[in-house]
Design an enzyme around this catalytic site. Structure first.
Site, PDB file in Angstrom:
ATOM      1  N   VAL A 145      73.559 -48.668 -95.952  1.00 48.65           N
ATOM      2  CA  VAL A 145      74.356 -48.816 -94.735  1.00 48.65           C
ATOM      3  C   VAL A 145      73.740 -48.020 -93.599  1.00 48.65           C
ATOM      4  O   VAL A 145      73.173 -46.946 -93.798  1.00 48.65           O
ATOM      5  CB  VAL A 145      75.826 -48.355 -94.945  1.00 48.65           C
ATOM      6  CG1 VAL A 145      76.489 -49.170 -96.037  1.00 48.65           C
ATOM      7  CG2 VAL A 145      75.896 -46.877 -95.296  1.00 48.65           C
ATOM      8  N   CYS A 146      73.824 -48.585 -92.389  1.00 45.86           N
ATOM      9  CA  CYS A 146      73.456 -47.888 -91.159  1.00 45.86           C
ATOM     10  C   CYS A 146      74.414 -48.371 -90.078  1.00 45.86           C
ATOM     11  O   CYS A 146      75.364 -49.107 -90.370  1.00 45.86           O
ATOM     12  CB  CYS A 146      71.992 -48.135 -90.785  1.00 45.86           C
ATOM     13  SG  CYS A 146      71.638 -49.827 -90.268  1.00 45.86           S
ATOM     14  N   GLN A 147      74.200 -48.006 -88.839  1.00 49.35           N
ATOM     15  CA  GLN A 147      75.168 -48.330 -87.800  1.00 49.35           C
ATOM     16  C   GLN A 147      75.054 -49.760 -87.293  1.00 49.35           C
ATOM     17  O   GLN A 147      76.046 -50.435 -87.072  1.00 49.35           O
ATOM     18  CB  GLN A 147      75.024 -47.355 -86.634  1.00 49.35           C
ATOM     19  CG  GLN A 147      76.281 -47.222 -85.783  1.00 49.35           C
ATOM     20  CD  GLN A 147      77.443 -46.621 -86.563  1.00 49.35           C
ATOM     21  OE1 GLN A 147      77.265 -45.803 -87.456  1.00 49.35           O
ATOM     22  NE2 GLN A 147      78.661 -47.021 -86.237  1.00 49.35           N
TER      23      GLN A 147
END
Length: 237
Positions: A145-147
């Protein structure tokens, strides 16, 4: 090279391109599916599957399919908001190098992207792959996950080449995940962890001014006599 560090600073501006590419991966024969594996070949010739999952379906991977969450964002976004019980292995780390070129680039960054968007000056984490390998086996199920979705896709590429076979990413990142999908901790919501700097302050000021203007309009509309008296009391130049 220090110039590569600016990649992280341009993620927001290029997120629409990434979304289009990731959505393309999620289509097959003209039909939209829950996710469509993107197949890459690693150095050993083994094909691995990277799932690009729609934001409203991502929780199923964790609760039903046993995926571990690996957060690849930088330290600042991770500290603002994060999924509980996740593993933090940043793809980019803060660049504190002191060679002349890096100092110049860091100064320029801090006066523009850093000031307005709250983005740190970063460089690729040279220990990213090894850090993941030290915590997980090649057969582990990992949800990266990242932004915005760009860094997780790049991280998936690195891990696939390192032999990992069960990798998933969220299309367009945590910013698009519905509130309440995951139990989170931090000083803000997961969806807002990428918002910082003067842009955020400007947004709050605009919201306050908008509320003031709306109240003034309603006051004039419903209490015209009082409004007229107030205007007569106002000093004139």
């Amino acid at each position: 090279m220090a110039g590569l560090a600016t990649c992280c600073s341009t993620l927001s501006s290029t997120s629409h391109v990434a979304v289009s590419w990731l959505e393309f991966q999620a289509h097959h024969s003209g039909r939209r599916t829950a996710w469509k594996p993107s197949r890459w070949r690693n150095a050993n010739g083994i094909r691995a599957e990277v799932k690009f999952v729609k934001p409203d379906e991502v929780k199923k991977l964790v609760t039903e399919e046993g995926y571990a969450v690996v957060d690849v964002r930088d330290r600042t976004q991770f500290e603002r908001a994060r999924i509980k019980s996740c593993y933090h292995v940043p793809l980019f780390i803060e660049n504190k190098d002191n060679d002349f070129g890096t100092i110049v680039l860091r100064t320029v960054h801090n006066n523009f992207s850093g000031l307005f968007f709250g983005l740190p000056f970063t460089k690729p984490n040279p220990e990213f792959t090894e850090s993941v390998k030290n915590q997980f086996s090649a057969g582990s199920k990992l949800l990266l996950v990242c932004q915005e979705g760009l860094r997780s896709a790049a991280a998936a590429n690195k891990l696939e080449k390192a032999g990992f076979e069960n990798i998933a990413c969220i299309t367009s990142g945590l910013q698009s995940v519905p509130p309440g999908t995951f139990d989170s901790e931090g000083k803000t919501e997961l969806q807002d962890a990428g918002k910082a700097g003067l842009v955020t302050v400007q947004g709050k000021i605009s919201a306050v001014l908008g509320a003031v203007l709306i109240c003034a309009f309603l006051f004039i509309t419903f209490f015209p006599d009082q409004a007229e008296k107030l205007l007569e009391l106002a000093p004139t130049s």
